[in-house]
Design a protein around this motif. Sequence first.
Motif, PDB file in Angstrom:
ATOM      1  N   PRO A  30      10.285-104.502 -24.847  1.00 48.80           N
ATOM      2  CA  PRO A  30      11.217-104.083 -24.243  1.00 48.80           C
ATOM      3  C   PRO A  30      12.210-102.264 -24.536  1.00 48.80           C
ATOM      4  CG  PRO A  30      11.350-106.073 -24.791  1.00 48.80           C
ATOM      5  CD  PRO A  30      10.378-105.696 -25.587  1.00 48.80           C
ATOM      6  N   ARG A  41      17.179-100.507 -18.762  1.00 44.19           N
ATOM      7  CA  ARG A  41      16.669-100.978 -18.696  1.00 44.19           C
ATOM      8  C   ARG A  41      16.485-102.268 -17.880  1.00 44.19           C
ATOM      9  NH1 ARG A  41      20.154-106.674 -19.084  1.00 44.19           N
ATOM     10  NH2 ARG A  41      22.726-105.294 -19.498  1.00 44.19           N
ATOM     11  N   ARG A  70       3.759-112.142 -21.293  1.00 43.05           N
ATOM     12  CA  ARG A  70       4.242-111.606 -22.356  1.00 43.05           C
ATOM     13  C   ARG A  70       5.283-110.192 -20.759  1.00 43.05           C
ATOM     14  NH1 ARG A  70       1.901-108.471 -27.268  1.00 43.05           N
ATOM     15  NH2 ARG A  70       1.542-110.136 -27.803  1.00 43.05           N
ATOM     16  N   ALA A  73       8.064-111.946 -19.888  1.00 40.41           N
ATOM     17  CA  ALA A  73       9.245-112.499 -21.189  1.00 40.41           C
ATOM     18  C   ALA A  73      10.414-111.733 -21.472  1.00 40.41           C
ATOM     19  CB  ALA A  73       8.495-113.070 -22.151  1.00 40.41           C
ATOM     20  N   ASN A  74       8.855-110.130 -21.394  1.00 34.99           N
ATOM     21  CA  ASN A  74       9.444-108.748 -21.546  1.00 34.99           C
ATOM     22  C   ASN A  74      10.462-108.803 -20.487  1.00 34.99           C
ATOM     23  OD1 ASN A  74       8.098-108.936 -24.171  1.00 34.99           O
ATOM     24  ND2 ASN A  74       6.557-107.328 -23.398  1.00 34.99           N
ATOM     25  N   SER A  76      12.515-110.375 -18.667  1.00 32.42           N
ATOM     26  CA  SER A  76      13.345-111.110 -18.721  1.00 32.42           C
ATOM     27  C   SER A  76      14.462-110.887 -20.277  1.00 32.42           C
ATOM     28  CB  SER A  76      13.010-112.850 -18.690  1.00 32.42           C
ATOM     29  OG  SER A  76      13.965-113.623 -19.097  1.00 32.42           O
ATOM     30  N   ARG A  77      14.139-110.065 -20.992  1.00 36.34           N
ATOM     31  CA  ARG A  77      15.094-109.920 -22.173  1.00 36.34           C
ATOM     32  C   ARG A  77      15.487-108.378 -21.344  1.00 36.34           C
ATOM     33  NH1 ARG A  77      10.286-110.713 -25.233  1.00 36.34           N
ATOM     34  NH2 ARG A  77      10.160-113.182 -26.022  1.00 36.34           N
ATOM     35  N   PRO A  80      17.711-110.263 -17.363  1.00 37.90           N
ATOM     36  CA  PRO A  80      17.906-111.900 -17.662  1.00 37.90           C
ATOM     37  C   PRO A  80      17.700-112.942 -15.784  1.00 37.90           C
ATOM     38  CG  PRO A  80      19.294-111.510 -18.733  1.00 37.90           C
ATOM     39  CD  PRO A  80      18.558-109.597 -18.930  1.00 37.90           C
ATOM     40  N   ARG A 104      12.501-121.091 -20.960  1.00 39.39           N
ATOM     41  CA  ARG A 104      13.372-119.501 -22.215  1.00 39.39           C
ATOM     42  C   ARG A 104      14.073-118.494 -21.130  1.00 39.39           C
ATOM     43  NH1 ARG A 104      10.315-120.800 -26.182  1.00 39.39           N
ATOM     44  NH2 ARG A 104       8.577-119.427 -26.052  1.00 39.39           N
ATOM     45  N   ILE A 105      12.906-118.248 -19.712  1.00 33.48           N
ATOM     46  CA  ILE A 105      13.028-117.695 -18.540  1.00 33.48           C
ATOM     47  C   ILE A 105      14.443-118.157 -18.463  1.00 33.48           C
ATOM     48  CG2 ILE A 105      11.547-115.682 -17.075  1.00 33.48           C
ATOM     49  CD1 ILE A 105       9.559-115.992 -17.945  1.00 33.48           C
ATOM     50  N   ALA A 108      17.313-118.256 -19.319  1.00 32.69           N
ATOM     51  CA  ALA A 108      18.630-116.497 -19.391  1.00 32.69           C
ATOM     52  C   ALA A 108      18.818-116.219 -18.353  1.00 32.69           C
ATOM     53  CB  ALA A 108      17.504-116.065 -20.569  1.00 32.69           C
ATOM     54  N   GLU A 264       5.169-119.082 -28.129  1.00 31.83           N
ATOM     55  CA  GLU A 264       5.873-117.782 -27.528  1.00 31.83           C
ATOM     56  C   GLU A 264       4.538-117.474 -27.096  1.00 31.83           C
ATOM     57  OE1 GLU A 264       8.570-116.426 -27.858  1.00 31.83           O
ATOM     58  OE2 GLU A 264       9.419-117.724 -28.926  1.00 31.83           O
TER      59      GLU A 264
END
Length: 272
Positions: A30, A41, A70, A73-74, A76-77, A80, A104-105, A108, A264
């Motif tokens: 990220p 971002r 991945r 997930a990135n 989302s970080r 989100p 987790r996504i 968030a 993960e």
Amino acid sequence: MFLGTSPLLKRIGAQEPKAWDPELSVVLPPSLATAMAGGDRFLAANLQVIRGAVVANRLESDTEKALFARLLANASRMNPAHEDGYYIAQSILPWNGYVQANQRIQKAAAEARSWDWLPLFFRAFNRYYFLREPGPASALLRDAAMRAPAANREKLLASAVRWRALGREPGEALRIVRAMVEGTPEGDLRRNLRARQTQLEGLLKLRDAAEAFRKEEGRGPRSLKELVGYGGLQALPEDPFKDGYTLNDAGKVVITPPKPLREEPGLPEGMQ
């Protein structure tokens, strides 16, 4: 029940399906992705989601699926609250073994989008169907109902009661996937969801045939081939994802589980 979609997914859905992009084999962290987007971002997350969306229906190897997980997930970080990010994640990740990564996504997204009921709904469905936790799933579904429009609220509350009573039930999964198909524009993602619908329909046909077999033969089937001719089953259904169907240790027909993948999202062993 209409699950809806966004203008970005409509534009992506109108594009021709694309094969896996070799450039996706490099998923930037990220911080670096944000730097390359001029420090924005939100723009970085948007670019990540678009990159993934155009190949979502072309994931074949475990490596591609891991990279795709991945990537989302990135995204989302970085953002989100990205609507398409969590929707695409739900459409692809849990069906390929990335249940917790997807959860987790969704978590968030639910926290970032306090007005949006869908991330909570997806979290509830995943706990109900994939994690086999109807009690916690029912509680999450009630929370989703409190955010949902009035037109959906009563149906969601009724489903919460039904989920607690039924436990894991593929018929419920099929109902959810059909709703997602209706809310997704024509294109690659909708083709993927339709294929998932076909897979679940095949599973239910086999389970109906297995039940008819037990009633007539007084025992459970030893192989899927024995089911042909029972319960109206004329031939074994083909799984569009090529996972296939199998009998589990309890003699119940199930979709062949995906190969165990990391909790993960990351690269497979040997590709660090």
